[in-house]
Design an enzyme around this catalytic site. Structure first.
Site, PDB file in Angstrom:
ATOM      1  N   ARG A 123      42.265  35.200  36.972  1.00 18.81           N
ATOM      2  CA  ARG A 123      41.294  35.231  35.892  1.00 18.81           C
ATOM      3  C   ARG A 123      40.287  34.097  36.112  1.00 18.81           C
ATOM      4  NH1 ARG A 123      41.522  38.102  31.173  1.00 18.81           N
ATOM      5  NH2 ARG A 123      43.574  38.930  31.643  1.00 18.81           N
ATOM      6  N   ILE A 124      39.045  34.318  35.707  1.00 15.86           N
ATOM      7  CA  ILE A 124      38.026  33.270  35.848  1.00 15.86           C
ATOM      8  C   ILE A 124      38.183  32.265  34.715  1.00 15.86           C
ATOM      9  CG2 ILE A 124      35.545  32.819  35.811  1.00 15.86           C
ATOM     10  CD1 ILE A 124      35.122  35.535  37.057  1.00 15.86           C
ATOM     11  N   LEU A 125      38.132  30.974  35.030  1.00 15.50           N
ATOM     12  CA  LEU A 125      38.254  29.949  33.982  1.00 15.50           C
ATOM     13  C   LEU A 125      36.967  29.894  33.169  1.00 15.50           C
ATOM     14  CD1 LEU A 125      39.994  26.967  35.799  1.00 15.50           C
ATOM     15  CD2 LEU A 125      41.021  28.739  34.351  1.00 15.50           C
ATOM     16  N   ASN A 173      41.668  26.405  43.766  1.00 18.00           N
ATOM     17  CA  ASN A 173      42.079  27.807  43.804  1.00 18.00           C
ATOM     18  C   ASN A 173      42.399  28.178  45.247  1.00 18.00           C
ATOM     19  OD1 ASN A 173      42.460  30.536  42.855  1.00 18.00           O
ATOM     20  ND2 ASN A 173      40.466  31.043  43.745  1.00 18.00           N
ATOM     21  N   HIS A 211      42.609  31.487  47.821  1.00 11.60           N
ATOM     22  CA  HIS A 211      42.060  32.843  47.877  1.00 11.60           C
ATOM     23  C   HIS A 211      42.363  33.458  49.243  1.00 11.60           C
ATOM     24  CE1 HIS A 211      39.377  36.112  46.764  1.00 11.60           C
ATOM     25  NE2 HIS A 211      38.947  36.079  48.022  1.00 11.60           N
ATOM     26  N   ASP A 267      34.999  32.635  42.841  1.00 11.73           N
ATOM     27  CA  ASP A 267      35.500  32.243  44.164  1.00 11.73           C
ATOM     28  C   ASP A 267      34.407  31.555  44.989  1.00 11.73           C
ATOM     29  OD1 ASP A 267      38.026  33.320  43.608  1.00 11.73           O
ATOM     30  OD2 ASP A 267      37.429  35.307  44.293  1.00 11.73           O
TER      31      ASP A 267
HETATM   32  C1  GRF Z   1      47.646  34.940  46.578  1.00  4.76           C
HETATM   33  O1  GRF Z   1      47.359  35.782  47.659  1.00  4.76           O
HETATM   34  C2  GRF Z   1      46.415  34.137  46.205  1.00  4.76           C
HETATM   35  O2  GRF Z   1      45.596  33.859  47.288  1.00  4.76           O
HETATM   36  C3  GRF Z   1      45.708  35.049  45.241  1.00  4.76           C
HETATM   37  O3  GRF Z   1      46.755  35.643  44.511  1.00  4.76           O
HETATM   38  C4  GRF Z   1      47.926  35.718  45.314  1.00  4.76           C
HETATM   39  C5  GRF Z   1      49.049  35.121  44.515  1.00  4.76           C
HETATM   40  O4  GRF Z   1      50.295  35.284  45.124  1.00  4.76           O
HETATM   41  N1  GRF Z   1      44.753  34.323  44.451  1.00  4.76           N
HETATM   42  P1  GRF Z   1      51.560  34.526  44.511  1.00  4.76           P
HETATM   43  O5  GRF Z   1      51.669  34.910  43.037  1.00  4.76           O
HETATM   44  O6  GRF Z   1      51.376  33.067  44.695  1.00  4.76           O
HETATM   45  O7  GRF Z   1      52.726  35.065  45.297  1.00  4.76           O
END
Ligand code: GRF
Length: 233
Positions: A94-96, A110, A112, A148
């Site tokens: 979710r976006i903060l 974050n 990604h 992001d």
């Molecule tokens: C990860 O791939 C992260 O990069 C993305 O959401 C996924 C979360 O995985 N934002 P987990 O819940 O940490 O296993």
């Protein structure tokens, strides 16, 4: 963001973690903390929905809060109450909002699953496969109001292999996330991350990070003649 002298970095830095899903990144952070490599401890795990990651945190005795829909004002006040040094979005989908961002400027990370700015959003691995790229990867970045799009702290490439589907690709992406994210948290706690004015990429003082939380170097020895091993050890 206040910069800490790395030598006197608070080993008990306060970390809040946001989750929405399975929690593998949360568990990787916890494992790094147990190994003494994180430089901090969890003061809160928050989620925008019920999820296995939140259940796991509860089971560990960590303080947790469920903020349905990630309500910005509720979350900002819950976070302020525990006064974290760093807020980590570890699969928080979710976006903060502006209240949280204003309360912790330059202190939210974050992770990604792509090499940003390629493939932002919720379906990064699927989007990379659909685009036919040969290389994707992992980005850890500071969070700002963009999707992001905040300053990049760490990146590492992951090959897309012929025949990959989302599951097989993510299975190779996750271990990279689990390595990069804890190191970035350590760096932020150590005051070792700086963003030159207007830069899209943060600088990381690796010497300060190592001084703050050295990662033990390990070597695996395999020999058939064991003579002299005791002396070597
Ligand atoms: C990860 O791939 C992260 O990069 C993305 O959401 C996924 C979360 O995985 N934002 P987990 O819940 O940490 O296993």
């Amino acid at each position: 963001m206040p910069r800490h002298d790395p030598v006197s970095m608070p080993v008990g830095g306060r970390i809040a973690v946001g989750v929405s899903g399975g929690g593998s990144n949360l568990r990787a952070l916890a494992a790094a903390a147990v190994r003494g490599e994180l430089g901090g401890e969890f003061v809160l795990v928050f989620a925008d929905r019920a999820c296995p990651a939140l259940d796991w945190a509860e089971g560990q005795g960590i303080e947790t809060i469920l903020v349905p829909g990630g309500d910005d004002e509720v979350l900002a006040s819950a976070l302020r109450a525990v006064a974290p040094d760093v807020v980590v979005l570890a699969g928080y989908l979710r976006i903060l909002g502006p209240h949280v961002l204003a309360a912790f400027p330059g202190r939210v990370l974050n992770v990604h699953p792509s090499l940003l700015p390629a493939f932002p959003g919720l379906h990064a691995a699927g989007d990379a496969l659909a685009a036919g790229v040969a290389v994707t990867g992992v980005t850890v970045h500071l969070v700002d109001a963009t999707l992001d799009g905040g300053p990049i702290v760490a990146q590492e490439a992951v090959d897309v292999l012929p025949g990959d589907d989302e599951d097989t690709l993510l299975a190779r992406i996750h271990p990279v996330e689990h390595r990069l994210l804890p190191r970035a948290v350590t760096a932020l706690l150590a005051g070792a991350i700086d963003v030159p004015s207007g830069a899209r990429r943060a600088t990381v003082d690796r010497v300060a990070v190592d001084a703050a939380a050295p990662v033990p170097r390990r070597a695996l020895l395999s020999v058939s003649d064991k003579a002299g091993l005791a002396e070597l050890g």
